[in-house]
Design a protein around this motif. Structure first.
Motif, PDB file in Angstrom:
ATOM      1  N   ILE A 149      43.675  43.784  36.085  1.00 14.85           N
ATOM      2  CA  ILE A 149      43.182  43.661  37.452  1.00 14.85           C
ATOM      3  C   ILE A 149      43.709  44.857  38.230  1.00 14.85           C
ATOM      4  O   ILE A 149      44.924  45.000  38.420  1.00 14.85           O
ATOM      5  CB  ILE A 149      43.645  42.358  38.129  1.00 14.85           C
ATOM      6  CG1 ILE A 149      43.121  41.137  37.368  1.00 14.85           C
ATOM      7  CG2 ILE A 149      43.178  42.312  39.582  1.00 14.85           C
ATOM      8  CD1 ILE A 149      43.542  39.807  37.978  1.00 14.85           C
ATOM      9  N   GLY A 150      42.822  45.741  38.668  1.00 16.23           N
ATOM     10  CA  GLY A 150      43.237  46.940  39.379  1.00 16.23           C
ATOM     11  C   GLY A 150      42.720  46.955  40.795  1.00 16.23           C
ATOM     12  O   GLY A 150      41.536  46.700  41.036  1.00 16.23           O
ATOM     13  N   HIS A 151      43.598  47.251  41.744  1.00 16.22           N
ATOM     14  CA  HIS A 151      43.196  47.355  43.142  1.00 16.22           C
ATOM     15  C   HIS A 151      43.108  48.813  43.553  1.00 16.22           C
ATOM     16  O   HIS A 151      44.008  49.608  43.276  1.00 16.22           O
ATOM     17  CB  HIS A 151      44.203  46.636  44.047  1.00 16.22           C
ATOM     18  CG  HIS A 151      43.897  46.807  45.511  1.00 16.22           C
ATOM     19  ND1 HIS A 151      44.700  47.526  46.368  1.00 16.22           N
ATOM     20  CD2 HIS A 151      42.854  46.354  46.263  1.00 16.22           C
ATOM     21  CE1 HIS A 151      44.167  47.507  47.583  1.00 16.22           C
ATOM     22  NE2 HIS A 151      43.059  46.805  47.540  1.00 16.22           N
ATOM     23  N   SER A 152      42.002  49.189  44.197  1.00 17.48           N
ATOM     24  CA  SER A 152      41.805  50.524  44.750  1.00 17.48           C
ATOM     25  C   SER A 152      41.970  51.579  43.648  1.00 17.48           C
ATOM     26  O   SER A 152      41.192  51.598  42.709  1.00 17.48           O
ATOM     27  CB  SER A 152      42.785  50.738  45.907  1.00 17.48           C
ATOM     28  OG  SER A 152      42.370  51.766  46.754  1.00 17.48           O
ATOM     29  N   LEU A 153      42.988  52.450  43.709  1.00 16.01           N
ATOM     30  CA  LEU A 153      43.172  53.430  42.642  1.00 16.01           C
ATOM     31  C   LEU A 153      43.377  52.740  41.303  1.00 16.01           C
ATOM     32  O   LEU A 153      42.952  53.237  40.260  1.00 16.01           O
ATOM     33  CB  LEU A 153      44.365  54.342  42.952  1.00 16.01           C
ATOM     34  CG  LEU A 153      44.646  55.432  41.923  1.00 16.01           C
ATOM     35  CD1 LEU A 153      43.508  56.442  41.864  1.00 16.01           C
ATOM     36  CD2 LEU A 153      45.969  56.136  42.228  1.00 16.01           C
ATOM     37  N   GLY A 154      44.011  51.565  41.334  1.00 12.89           N
ATOM     38  CA  GLY A 154      44.151  50.778  40.110  1.00 12.89           C
ATOM     39  C   GLY A 154      42.810  50.387  39.522  1.00 12.89           C
ATOM     40  O   GLY A 154      42.695  50.130  38.319  1.00 12.89           O
ATOM     41  N   GLY A 155      41.780  50.346  40.392  1.00 12.72           N
ATOM     42  CA  GLY A 155      40.425  50.078  39.946  1.00 12.72           C
ATOM     43  C   GLY A 155      39.789  51.261  39.241  1.00 12.72           C
ATOM     44  O   GLY A 155      38.692  51.140  38.679  1.00 12.72           O
ATOM     45  N   ASN A 156      40.461  52.412  39.253  1.00 13.52           N
ATOM     46  CA  ASN A 156      40.071  53.544  38.411  1.00 13.52           C
ATOM     47  C   ASN A 156      40.876  53.571  37.119  1.00 13.52           C
ATOM     48  O   ASN A 156      40.356  53.914  36.049  1.00 13.52           O
ATOM     49  CB  ASN A 156      40.272  54.868  39.157  1.00 13.52           C
ATOM     50  CG  ASN A 156      39.298  55.075  40.298  1.00 13.52           C
ATOM     51  OD1 ASN A 156      39.673  55.607  41.344  1.00 13.52           O
ATOM     52  ND2 ASN A 156      38.054  54.649  40.133  1.00 13.52           N
ATOM     53  N   ILE A 157      42.152  53.204  37.233  1.00 10.85           N
ATOM     54  CA  ILE A 157      43.015  53.209  36.055  1.00 10.85           C
ATOM     55  C   ILE A 157      42.540  52.168  35.034  1.00 10.85           C
ATOM     56  O   ILE A 157      42.501  52.431  33.828  1.00 10.85           O
ATOM     57  CB  ILE A 157      44.481  52.935  36.449  1.00 10.85           C
ATOM     58  CG1 ILE A 157      44.977  53.989  37.449  1.00 10.85           C
ATOM     59  CG2 ILE A 157      45.369  52.904  35.211  1.00 10.85           C
ATOM     60  CD1 ILE A 157      44.895  55.407  36.971  1.00 10.85           C
ATOM     61  N   ALA A 158      42.161  50.974  35.508  1.00 12.28           N
ATOM     62  CA  ALA A 158      41.745  49.899  34.599  1.00 12.28           C
ATOM     63  C   ALA A 158      40.568  50.309  33.709  1.00 12.28           C
ATOM     64  O   ALA A 158      40.613  50.103  32.488  1.00 12.28           O
ATOM     65  CB  ALA A 158      41.413  48.631  35.392  1.00 12.28           C
TER      66      ALA A 158
END
Length: 358
Positions: A149-158
């Motif tokens: 589950i990635g939020h914001s930049l984490g939504g690119n890492i995932a």
């Protein structure tokens, strides 16, 4: 991008008060109805240790699990911002529903080693892979049912991790971007300024000014010192007499950080086309940092182009970038909202994961 970084770039001068004593009503308190373990594991490639918290139900085994990936800027395992702890709230809810959760201090934050602002996006990818390898060693975790589950930049890492690993069961993108970083930052800046009532002529001029800076980054060769020098000269010319010299230097330095340069250059589409696991992507209609319509459409288009057939995208009404129920969505509203994370969003995430891990 999360507030602590991107909002500085978006407006330069806007600030707001934070009540450090505020009590957030959703924040869970011990004793918890589930197991809580403080853990430390290694990113052996980069030679650093990462610290976090693993939660899982008290009874049973073979639990599905998720790894939470934070947005931009060094954040602790709770992704704490303005006295809100959204990752703690998410972990509490999911664990009570039978899903194990690992949340981790970013490198250089909390108890994790490393230096965030000297790191590239590839380092964050390696940190997440290290978390995945660690989690798979737990006997109570069902190793083929671990998602991200990635939020914001984490939504690119995932998606990057999911495109490179076959052992990711699913990914959830919370305000993840679907367009290239420079385009997202320009869109973000324009939306914020228009909501603040900035005259259109000033919005247009600001777009031109920032596009020039992003073009310098897009054409850079990865040498931080040279890039910082070019950006400093550019902003000095553009804002001579308008912004203090020290502030210009600070902006140039921050925009030269390796991870930010990577983000500006990063186009999610080619990566998303390689993701074949189930994907849930949700954004708030009031999100002015990662606007819902443009990004969800781009995410869905890329996933479909790659042949992914298990895709769900959804715009959640009135939610801002932090998934709080909001009025304007502007970042200066974040601290004033008691809610940390929308219960509606929590239910959507939980139901979706449960459907794919039965």
């Amino acid at each position: 991008m999360t507030t602590r970084w991107s909002y500085i770039l978006a407006t330069f001068v806007l600030s707001f008060q934070v009540n450090a004593q505020a009590i957030r009503q959703q924040e869970p308190k011990a004793p918890y109805s589930y197991e809580v373990e403080e853990v430390v594991f290694q990113n052996t490639i980069d030679g650093i240790s990462l610290a976090g918290t693993l939660t899982y139900p008290q009874k049973g085994s073979d639990f599905p699990a998720v790894i939470l990936i934070s947005g931009s800027g060094p954040q602790d395992r709770n992704s704490e911002l303005m006295n809100h702890k959204p990752f703690l709230v998410i972990a509490d809810h999911l664990t009570k529903m039978g899903i194990a959760v690992l949340r981790v201090d970013d490198r250089g934050a909390g108890e994790s080693e490393g230096d965030y602002n000297k790191s590239a996006m590839s380092h964050f990818v390696k940190d997440t892979k290290s978390a995945l390898d660690f989690l798979k060693t737990y006997k109570k975790i069902q190793s083929n049912q671990i998602g991200l589950i990635g939020h914001s930049l984490g939504g690119n890492i995932a998606p990057i991790v999911a495109s490179e690993r076959e052992d990711i069961a699913f990914i959830v993108l919370l305000a993840g971007s679907g367009i290239r970083g420079d385009q997202l930052m320009l869109l973000q800046k324009a939306m914020i300024e228009r909501k603040m009532g900035v005259p259109e002529v000033s919005v247009a001029q600001a777009q031109t000014n920032m596009k020039g800076a992003y073009d310098i980054i897009l054409n850079s060769d990865g040498k931080k010192e040279e890039l910082q020098k070019q950006l400093n000269e550019y902003f000095t010319t553009k804002f001579a007499g308008m912004i203090p010299e020290q502030q210009v230097k600070t902006i140039a330095e921050q925009m030269s950080w390796p991870w930010f340069v990577d983000f500006i250059k990063f186009d999610p589409a080619p990566v998303l086309q390689k993701v074949d696991c189930p994907v849930l992507a949700i954004n708030g209609s009031n999100d002015v940092q990662v606007p819902a319509e443009e990004n969800l459409q781009a995410i869905e288009k890329a996933l479909i182009a790659g042949g992914n057939e298990d895709i769900q995208t959804q715009v959640l009404e009135k939610l801002n970038h932090l998934f709080q129920e909001s009025e304007t969505g502007l970042p200066n509203e974040y601290a004033t909202i008691q809610q940390t994370f929308s219960p509606v969003a929590l239910e959507i995430i939980t139901d979706w994961i449960e459907e794919r891990t039965k």
